[in-house]
Design an enzyme around this catalytic site. Structure first.
Site: not given
Ligand code: 5GP
Length: 126
Positions: A35-36, A96, A105, A109
């Site tokens: 995760d970034i 989520n 996203v 995931h």
């Molecule tokens: P969500 O809220 O959809 O469950 O989690 C999305 C996750 O994707 C977040 O923890 C966010 O930090 C991660 N994320 C968003 N953009 C990127 C990216 O470009 N690269 C990586 N490696 N993680 C990302």
């Protein structure tokens, strides 16, 4: 109604190689990368390569090969990160989905979080 998948989401771009990632593990059907914005010492995202928006979409429509590969890859990532109950102190898995699940996203995931105590599962705040 059918599931709608937006192929312009950031993980679709990662899968197409348009955006870099730090890969932990890659198989025919699955990609695991860091995760970034890590929320714990271990914070790995595991995604299917297929166009699935959420876990329920994947569970309904993915092939058996995709499902097996996804689940086994999660296991391998946990082992590689040293967070399994066989060789570590455990982890949390989060997937989520949608508005109420606060999914940013729209490509399935699974977050694998570990390396610290994760606290209680859900707060009552919005
Ligand atoms: P969500 O809220 O959809 O469950 O989690 C999305 C996750 O994707 C977040 O923890 C966010 O930090 C991660 N994320 C968003 N953009 C990127 C990216 O470009 N690269 C990586 N490696 N993680 C990302």
């Amino acid at each position: 109604m059918a599931y709608a998948y937006d192929d312009q989401n950031i993980f679709a771009k990662i899968l197409r190689g348009e955006i870099p990632n730090t890969t932990v593990l890659e198989t025919d059907h699955t990609l695991a990368f860091r995760d970034i914005e890590p929320q714990a010492p271990t914070h790995v995202l595991v995604i299917p390569k297929g166009p699935y928006v959420s876990f329920d979409h994947f569970a309904a429509d993915a092939t058996d090969a995709e499902v097996i590969d996804f689940v086994r890859t999660i296991s391998k990532v946990c082992k590689a990160e040293g967070v399994t109950l066989a060789d570590g102190d455990g982890f949390r898995m989060i997937a989520n989905a949608g508005k109420h699940g606060v999914q940013d996203v729209p490509h399935l995931h699974v977050h694998i979080l570990g390396g610290r105590h994760m606290g209680r599962m859900v707060s009552r705040t919005d």
